[in-house]
Write a protein that holds these residues in place. Structure first.
Motif, PDB file in Angstrom:
ATOM      1  N   UNK A  21      49.257 -20.746 -19.143  1.00 43.20           N
ATOM      2  CA  UNK A  21      50.317 -21.791 -19.214  1.00 43.20           C
ATOM      3  C   UNK A  21      49.742 -22.845 -17.836  1.00 43.20           C
ATOM      4  N   UNK A  22      49.626 -23.778 -17.604  1.00 37.98           N
ATOM      5  CA  UNK A  22      48.841 -24.391 -16.585  1.00 37.98           C
ATOM      6  C   UNK A  22      50.092 -25.293 -16.672  1.00 37.98           C
ATOM      7  N   UNK A  23      50.536 -25.776 -15.320  1.00 41.19           N
ATOM      8  CA  UNK A  23      51.229 -27.629 -14.437  1.00 41.19           C
ATOM      9  C   UNK A  23      51.553 -28.198 -12.896  1.00 41.19           C
ATOM     10  N   UNK A  24      51.153 -29.476 -13.074  1.00 40.69           N
ATOM     11  CA  UNK A  24      50.942 -29.858 -11.915  1.00 40.69           C
ATOM     12  C   UNK A  24      51.557 -30.509 -11.783  1.00 40.69           C
ATOM     13  N   UNK A  25      52.610 -31.664 -10.730  1.00 40.27           N
ATOM     14  CA  UNK A  25      53.225 -32.824 -10.597  1.00 40.27           C
ATOM     15  C   UNK A  25      53.705 -32.742  -9.480  1.00 40.27           C
ATOM     16  N   UNK A  26      53.045 -33.755  -9.429  1.00 38.97           N
ATOM     17  CA  UNK A  26      53.156 -34.916  -7.824  1.00 38.97           C
ATOM     18  C   UNK A  26      54.785 -36.222  -7.955  1.00 38.97           C
ATOM     19  N   UNK A  27      54.978 -35.180  -7.121  1.00 36.95           N
ATOM     20  CA  UNK A  27      56.412 -35.681  -5.750  1.00 36.95           C
ATOM     21  C   UNK A  27      56.214 -36.483  -4.761  1.00 36.95           C
ATOM     22  N   UNK A  28      57.050 -37.445  -5.131  1.00 32.60           N
ATOM     23  CA  UNK A  28      57.250 -38.377  -3.197  1.00 32.60           C
ATOM     24  C   UNK A  28      58.227 -37.649  -2.275  1.00 32.60           C
ATOM     25  N   UNK A  29      57.244 -38.097  -1.836  1.00 42.50           N
ATOM     26  CA  UNK A  29      57.598 -37.043  -0.117  1.00 42.50           C
ATOM     27  C   UNK A  29      58.846 -37.014   0.218  1.00 42.50           C
ATOM     28  N   UNK A  30      59.613 -36.573  -0.063  1.00 38.76           N
ATOM     29  CA  UNK A  30      61.161 -37.563   0.246  1.00 38.76           C
ATOM     30  C   UNK A  30      62.093 -36.298  -0.023  1.00 38.76           C
ATOM     31  N   UNK A  31      62.753 -35.913   1.392  1.00 40.71           N
ATOM     32  CA  UNK A  31      63.296 -34.444   0.826  1.00 40.71           C
ATOM     33  C   UNK A  31      64.362 -34.127  -0.291  1.00 40.71           C
ATOM     34  N   UNK A  32      65.170 -35.646  -0.674  1.00 37.57           N
ATOM     35  CA  UNK A  32      66.011 -35.005  -2.357  1.00 37.57           C
ATOM     36  C   UNK A  32      64.810 -34.857  -3.279  1.00 37.57           C
ATOM     37  N   UNK A  33      63.361 -34.679  -3.245  1.00 32.89           N
ATOM     38  CA  UNK A  33      62.417 -34.382  -4.162  1.00 32.89           C
ATOM     39  C   UNK A  33      63.095 -33.068  -4.797  1.00 32.89           C
ATOM     40  N   UNK A  34      62.321 -32.279  -3.025  1.00 31.76           N
ATOM     41  CA  UNK A  34      62.656 -30.835  -3.121  1.00 31.76           C
ATOM     42  C   UNK A  34      63.191 -30.413  -4.383  1.00 31.76           C
ATOM     43  N   UNK A  35      64.648 -30.792  -4.331  1.00 33.49           N
ATOM     44  CA  UNK A  35      65.076 -30.461  -6.000  1.00 33.49           C
ATOM     45  C   UNK A  35      64.506 -30.661  -6.686  1.00 33.49           C
ATOM     46  N   UNK A  36      63.876 -31.644  -7.306  1.00 34.74           N
ATOM     47  CA  UNK A  36      63.793 -31.908  -8.536  1.00 34.74           C
ATOM     48  C   UNK A  36      61.803 -31.296  -9.091  1.00 34.74           C
ATOM     49  N   UNK A  37      61.855 -30.515  -7.467  1.00 34.32           N
ATOM     50  CA  UNK A  37      60.093 -30.194  -7.634  1.00 34.32           C
ATOM     51  C   UNK A  37      60.772 -28.055  -7.904  1.00 34.32           C
ATOM     52  N   UNK A  38      62.264 -27.734  -7.243  1.00 41.89           N
ATOM     53  CA  UNK A  38      63.245 -26.767  -8.375  1.00 41.89           C
ATOM     54  C   UNK A  38      63.269 -26.965  -9.570  1.00 41.89           C
TER      55      UNK A  38
END
Length: 146
Positions: A21-38
């Protein structure tokens, strides 16, 4: 950590019964996006024995990316790439916007990349200040009791 290519790993040898299973997601470079990555990774790995270690690793890598690379500048982004080979390993990559990298000061404390080095079966960094950095980690599934 060692240098390596930036492509997701391909397993050598015999094919596995379950395709990766391969997935990729681009997040805005904001510290609050670290939680979204988690949350992104936790959703993919829910119920697996590698979820906690992998989520810790992606959290640390994403936070470092935003705090220490051009990804944290206005308009910056970071990318999380994941390859899950169920029962074998999870390959994580966090790609950032580049910039000058400074090694951590020796202060007697454990730093995130050192902890990732202990949790991961392998880890490394590729890229550079102009092309962007890709930091990766491989988390192996626990060995099965025979």
């Amino acid at each position: 950590m060692r240098a390596a290519g930036t492509q997701l790993r391909a397993t050598a040898g015999a094919a596995l019964a379950v395709p990766p299973c391969r997935r990729e997601h681009v997040f805005p470079g904001d510290l609050d996006q670290v939680g979204a990555a988690r949350r992104f990774l936790a959703g993919l790995l829910a119920g697996t024995p590698v979820a906690d270690d992998a989520v810790f690793c992606v959290s640390e890598l994403a936070a470092n990316c935003v705090a220490h690379s051009a990804s944290g500048q206005p308009g910056g982004t970071f990318t999380v790439r994941v390859e899950i080979r169920a029962g074998d390993y999870v390959w994580l990559e966090v790609a950032g916007g580049g910039g000058v990298w400074r090694p951590p000061e020796l202060d007697g404390r454990q730093h995130g990349l050192e902890i990732i080095g202990r949790l991961a079966s392998d880890a490394g960094v590729a890229g550079g200040p102009c092309t962007g950095w890709v930091v990766w980690a491989r988390i192996d599934w626990p060995a099965r009791a025979g």
